[in-house]
Design a protein around this motif. Structure first.
Motif, PDB file in Angstrom:
ATOM      1  N   UNK A 133      17.772 -47.122  -0.231  1.00 29.69           N
ATOM      2  CA  UNK A 133      19.048 -46.138   0.101  1.00 29.69           C
ATOM      3  C   UNK A 133      18.955 -45.154  -0.668  1.00 29.69           C
ATOM      4  N   UNK A 134      18.572 -44.030  -0.424  1.00 23.21           N
ATOM      5  CA  UNK A 134      18.587 -42.786  -1.407  1.00 23.21           C
ATOM      6  C   UNK A 134      19.836 -42.061  -1.484  1.00 23.21           C
ATOM      7  N   UNK A 135      20.769 -41.857  -0.411  1.00 22.96           N
ATOM      8  CA  UNK A 135      21.898 -41.554  -0.346  1.00 22.96           C
ATOM      9  C   UNK A 135      23.017 -42.319   0.099  1.00 22.96           C
ATOM     10  N   UNK A 136      24.078 -42.516  -0.634  1.00 20.24           N
ATOM     11  CA  UNK A 136      25.339 -43.463  -0.246  1.00 20.24           C
ATOM     12  C   UNK A 136      26.175 -42.424   0.625  1.00 20.24           C
ATOM     13  N   UNK A 137      26.520 -42.808   2.003  1.00 23.96           N
ATOM     14  CA  UNK A 137      27.295 -41.906   2.688  1.00 23.96           C
ATOM     15  C   UNK A 137      28.605 -41.708   2.288  1.00 23.96           C
ATOM     16  N   UNK A 138      29.204 -42.590   1.299  1.00 26.58           N
ATOM     17  CA  UNK A 138      30.490 -42.528   0.964  1.00 26.58           C
ATOM     18  C   UNK A 138      30.482 -41.630   0.076  1.00 26.58           C
ATOM     19  N   UNK A 139      29.615 -41.060  -0.578  1.00 28.29           N
ATOM     20  CA  UNK A 139      29.374 -40.050  -1.477  1.00 28.29           C
ATOM     21  C   UNK A 139      29.479 -38.640  -1.011  1.00 28.29           C
ATOM     22  N   UNK A 140      29.623 -38.574   0.279  1.00 26.53           N
ATOM     23  CA  UNK A 140      29.591 -37.407   1.039  1.00 26.53           C
ATOM     24  C   UNK A 140      31.092 -37.163   1.589  1.00 26.53           C
ATOM     25  N   UNK A 141      31.763 -36.284   1.444  1.00 27.18           N
ATOM     26  CA  UNK A 141      33.159 -36.330   1.999  1.00 27.18           C
ATOM     27  C   UNK A 141      32.925 -35.512   3.323  1.00 27.18           C
ATOM     28  N   UNK A 142      33.945 -36.272   4.301  1.00 25.17           N
ATOM     29  CA  UNK A 142      34.041 -35.776   5.523  1.00 25.17           C
ATOM     30  C   UNK A 142      35.614 -35.171   5.498  1.00 25.17           C
ATOM     31  N   UNK A 143      36.192 -34.732   4.660  1.00 24.83           N
ATOM     32  CA  UNK A 143      37.511 -34.337   4.415  1.00 24.83           C
ATOM     33  C   UNK A 143      37.400 -32.571   4.450  1.00 24.83           C
ATOM     34  N   UNK A 144      37.941 -32.011   5.252  1.00 25.36           N
ATOM     35  CA  UNK A 144      38.066 -30.644   5.556  1.00 25.36           C
ATOM     36  C   UNK A 144      39.175 -29.883   4.947  1.00 25.36           C
ATOM     37  N   UNK A 145      40.071 -30.827   4.747  1.00 19.59           N
ATOM     38  CA  UNK A 145      41.666 -30.268   4.394  1.00 19.59           C
ATOM     39  C   UNK A 145      41.450 -29.561   3.194  1.00 19.59           C
ATOM     40  N   UNK A 146      42.747 -28.804   2.995  1.00 22.99           N
ATOM     41  CA  UNK A 146      42.749 -27.846   2.015  1.00 22.99           C
ATOM     42  C   UNK A 146      43.625 -28.557   0.955  1.00 22.99           C
ATOM     43  N   UNK A 147      43.950 -29.780   1.116  1.00 23.54           N
ATOM     44  CA  UNK A 147      44.709 -30.540   0.203  1.00 23.54           C
ATOM     45  C   UNK A 147      44.446 -30.628  -1.366  1.00 23.54           C
ATOM     46  N   UNK A 148      45.082 -30.455  -2.280  1.00 25.80           N
ATOM     47  CA  UNK A 148      44.662 -30.555  -3.917  1.00 25.80           C
ATOM     48  C   UNK A 148      43.849 -31.839  -4.000  1.00 25.80           C
ATOM     49  N   UNK A 149      42.836 -31.677  -4.876  1.00 28.99           N
ATOM     50  CA  UNK A 149      42.127 -32.675  -5.118  1.00 28.99           C
ATOM     51  C   UNK A 149      42.846 -33.397  -6.582  1.00 28.99           C
ATOM     52  N   UNK A 150      42.370 -34.642  -6.802  1.00 32.98           N
ATOM     53  CA  UNK A 150      42.736 -35.278  -8.024  1.00 32.98           C
ATOM     54  C   UNK A 150      42.235 -34.604  -9.004  1.00 32.98           C
ATOM     55  N   UNK A 151      41.213 -34.101  -9.061  1.00 31.16           N
ATOM     56  CA  UNK A 151      40.531 -33.199 -10.176  1.00 31.16           C
ATOM     57  C   UNK A 151      41.482 -32.191 -10.613  1.00 31.16           C
ATOM     58  N   UNK A 152      41.681 -31.380  -9.666  1.00 25.90           N
ATOM     59  CA  UNK A 152      42.523 -30.293  -9.880  1.00 25.90           C
ATOM     60  C   UNK A 152      43.937 -30.490 -10.721  1.00 25.90           C
ATOM     61  N   UNK A 153      44.452 -31.797 -10.305  1.00 21.92           N
ATOM     62  CA  UNK A 153      45.670 -32.141 -10.703  1.00 21.92           C
ATOM     63  C   UNK A 153      45.653 -32.640 -12.010  1.00 21.92           C
ATOM     64  N   UNK A 154      44.334 -33.221 -12.314  1.00 18.37           N
ATOM     65  CA  UNK A 154      44.276 -33.773 -13.737  1.00 18.37           C
ATOM     66  C   UNK A 154      43.748 -32.782 -14.506  1.00 18.37           C
ATOM     67  N   UNK A 155      43.025 -31.634 -14.136  1.00 25.59           N
ATOM     68  CA  UNK A 155      43.066 -30.434 -14.921  1.00 25.59           C
ATOM     69  C   UNK A 155      44.018 -30.014 -15.397  1.00 25.59           C
ATOM     70  N   UNK A 169      32.344 -36.171  -6.120  1.00 27.55           N
ATOM     71  CA  UNK A 169      31.973 -34.702  -6.627  1.00 27.55           C
ATOM     72  C   UNK A 169      32.849 -34.079  -7.681  1.00 27.55           C
ATOM     73  N   UNK A 170      33.938 -34.815  -7.997  1.00 30.15           N
ATOM     74  CA  UNK A 170      34.928 -34.260  -9.014  1.00 30.15           C
ATOM     75  C   UNK A 170      35.635 -32.817  -8.667  1.00 30.15           C
ATOM     76  N   UNK A 171      35.228 -32.415  -7.225  1.00 30.95           N
ATOM     77  CA  UNK A 171      36.173 -31.210  -6.935  1.00 30.95           C
ATOM     78  C   UNK A 171      36.084 -30.094  -7.944  1.00 30.95           C
ATOM     79  N   UNK A 172      37.065 -29.795  -8.161  1.00 30.59           N
ATOM     80  CA  UNK A 172      37.503 -28.553  -8.991  1.00 30.59           C
ATOM     81  C   UNK A 172      37.775 -28.956 -10.384  1.00 30.59           C
TER      82      UNK A 172
END
Length: 636
Positions: A1-23, A451-454
């Motif tokens: 398995x070269x790519x884990x599908x769970x690592x690829x987001x299927x969430x197109x919403x503009x909701x805040x990411x946890x990374x942005x909040x932590x930052x 991905x860590x988002x922003x």
């Protein structure tokens, strides 16, 4: 398995990411403490609702708890890459119920060339063990071990692999999925499978029913075949009334179609459903899994499934009030007599949820009602000041109205991800298992990687190692709708990331399985992708094979307890009530890895030959039975 599908987001919403909040939060006030990144003066130091969450305090460096009496009494084992299981000195690890073990002594025996038929597999322990719970009998020296079988490796499941898919192969794969209920007992000092009327399999073909707002007669559940089967059962839970909860995770992978005119609806796309499927190719041999031919079959998956292990004739029930996502866990606790169920949705950019019963569970059961059918489903929003809110996913509340295209509560639950998008939940880096501290009821959640988002401070962008967050519900009440949160632990290797302060002997990545023992030790299991495992190019060469660790929440100390064989994931664990026997699952040993190779029908042992080490056999998932040689409590 070269790519884990769970690592690829299927969430197109503009909701805040946890990374942005932590930052936003930690750029103002953070301190590294002994491998544990804590927001200073957060709930752990100041207490929930103290009003001091924004105070600036400098934390003194800790020493991982060394030099003080902590919860961890074993000597840590080193990271390793050998094809074996390693546990601390003074411990033993025995193999129990590997894939293919007959449920009963007179049942069909395991064939090491994988030539068992579908009918035989349905009478044997399934493949790829995952979530698990021990239901004690007679003081805990015997009991029912109930365990999930998440998925199948078709290169190992069939003698000739899956280049050509047939209906018999689909049936065998379905029979290797699901849940096993098996009685185990100590016989002459060793745990063994024993014959019992309770021993049975729940597979991808077992009749099931539905309960809650999306009832069995709901139009969205009407398909060409009767309701049957549970698939991709990952983590699990156990209820106070003695039933088992199996979680359906990556169910979308089993469906596909060769019809070039078929296109996924927005609802299907939000769950990652597509024409190609996840590589199983079942739709080419069984129309049940053909998206164009049998479109409503997908709606029957993505639920939490309740199974009564003490009733061999019980029909599994999919409890729809808990929502339809890629359930990674169903961690149950109680508060004010009410049942609370936490669940992560395991995909990059998804959310964490909780279900709160509408009334004390004993009261509901006395009225003949399931506590899992009556209550409110919430999704979490993490605020940048360290506070958090549980947002109700209730029809008619907030944006979930008819004016906005929502039909009723059943519609909200069938489209749980889109409902969470609509209310503004916080995206997370692959939310997985949830654990609730047995004492103070703090809640911990593994975020495996993402991905860590922003995020520019923490989590990382990208976030290849993952981390663990924790929160405390208001007043310590798990039914509350507000909480305060902090980062508990930042995983990784300081050789590649200076933000990580784990000691070299403690480094690990991709925390996944999680749970507390009665003594308050937090057990952590890892799921480093086989595309990264052991590779310097991925920053994983010092971490070794997947493993199990223990952490002391009071001190931040972490010690590696177990290392698994090549290609495996360590996942699923449970203990006897006395804490003297630990059951741990070793999933998919010998699976294809970038570092070690790819098994084939001609060479199924290319990566691993654990646990049989038979020159004519193949690797097999199995449960480990771990005990101290002196008979003491595990972890001490």
């Amino acid at each position: 398995m070269t790519v884990d599908p769970d690592d690829i987001s299927s969430n197109p919403s503009g909701n805040a990411t946890f990374g942005e909040i932590v930052q936003a939060r930690l750029s103002r006030r953070s301190a590294i403490r002994g491998g544990t990144l804590l927001a200073a003066a957060g709930f752990l130091g100041a207490g929930v609702g103290s009003g001091t969450a924004t105070a600036a305090v400098t934390a003194a460096p800790a020493s991982h708890g060394r030099g003080r009496r902590g919860l961890l009494g074993f000597k840590a084992v080193p990271a390793g890459t050998a094809d074996k299981v390693t546990v601390p000195d003074g411990y033993t690890a025995d193999v129990l119920i590997p894939w293919g073990t007959p449920l009963h002594s007179r049942g069909p025996q395991w064939k090491k060339d994988a030539s068992n038929t579908a009918a035989e597999q349905a009478q044997q322990i399934g493949m790829n063990h995952d979530g698990m719970h021990f239901f004690p009998l007679r003081g805990g020296h015997e009991g029912l071990l109930v365990l999930n079988h998440e998925y199948v490796d078709q290169a190992l499941l069939f003698p000739d692999g899956d280049a050509v898919m047939t209906k018999e192969k689909v049936d065998k794969a379905l029979a290797a999925h699901g849940v096993s209920v098996v009685k185990v007992a100590q016989v002459k000092g060793r745990w063994q499978r024993v014959d019992s009327r309770y021993n049975r399999r729940v597979t991808g073909s077992t009749p099931v029913t539905f309960s809650g707002p999306v009832h069995a007669a709901h139009p969205a559940l009407q398909a060409r075949n009767r309701p049957m089967g549970t698939l991709n059962n990952c983590s699990s839970g156990a209820t106070p009334w003695g039933t088992y909860l199996a979680c359906e995770e990556n169910w979308n992978s089993y469906f596909g179609t060769t019809d070039t005119s078929w296109k996924p609806s927005p609802e299907l796309a939000r769950y990652g459903v597509n024409a190609a499927g996840g590589g199983y190719k079942w739709h080419t041999a069984d129309s049940r899994f053909d998206l164009a031919v049998n479109p409503n079959e997908t709606n029957r998956f993505g639920w939490v499934v309740e199974i009564d292990p003490f009733n061999p004739h019980h029909t599994p029930v999919k409890r729809t009030a808990l929502g339809r996502v890629k359930h990674e866990s169903a961690t149950v606790t109680e508060s004010r007599g009410r049942v609370v169920v936490y669940t992560g949705d395991d995909q990059d950019g998804e959310y964490v949820y909780k279900f709160v019963g509408s009334a004390p569970w004993r009261q509901l059961r006395a009225l003949g009602k399931s506590p899992l059918d009556h209550g409110t489903l919430y999704v979490a929003k993490f605020n940048d000041d360290g506070s958090g809110t549980w947002l109700p996913l209730t029809f008619g509340t907030g944006p979930l109205t008819k004016a906005n295209g929502w039909k009723d509560q059943a519609d909200v639950l069938l489209r749980t991800r889109q409902a969470a998008d609509a209310v503004g939940a916080t995206k997370l880096d692959r939310p997985e298992w949830v654990a609730v501290h047995p004492g103070n009821k703090d809640v911990y959640l593994t975020l495996t990687n993402g991905s860590g988002w922003d995020n520019k401070a923490n989590p990382r962008k990208p976030n290849p190692y993952g981390h663990i967050i924790r929160w405390r519900e208001k007043h310590g009440d798990n039914t509350a709708t507000s909480f305060e949160w902090d980062i508990f632990l930042l995983a990784g290797d300081p050789a590649y990331d200076p933000k990580v302060t784990l000691a070299p002997e403690d480094v690990f990545g991709s925390p996944d399985g999680l749970g507390f023992d009665p003594g308050g030790r937090l057990w952590i299991e890892t799921d480093v992708s086989n595309s990264s495992q052991n590779l310097a190019s991925k920053g994983y060469d010092n971490i070794g094979n997947n493993q199990m660790l223990a952490a002391d929440p009071r001190t931040g100390e972490v010690r590696r307890f177990l290392v698994g064989p090549r290609g495996c994931e360590i996942t699923g664990f449970t203990m006897t009530p006395d804490g003297r026997t630990l059951f741990v699952n070793v999933q998919h040993p010998g699976e294809a890895t970038t570092a070690w190779g790819t098994p084939t029908p001609a060479d199924p042992r290319a990566v691993s030959n654990w646990p049989d080490f038979d020159p004519a056999g193949r690797p097999r998932s199995a449960t480990l039975v771990i005990r101290k040689k002196d008979g003491g409590v595990i972890g001490t």
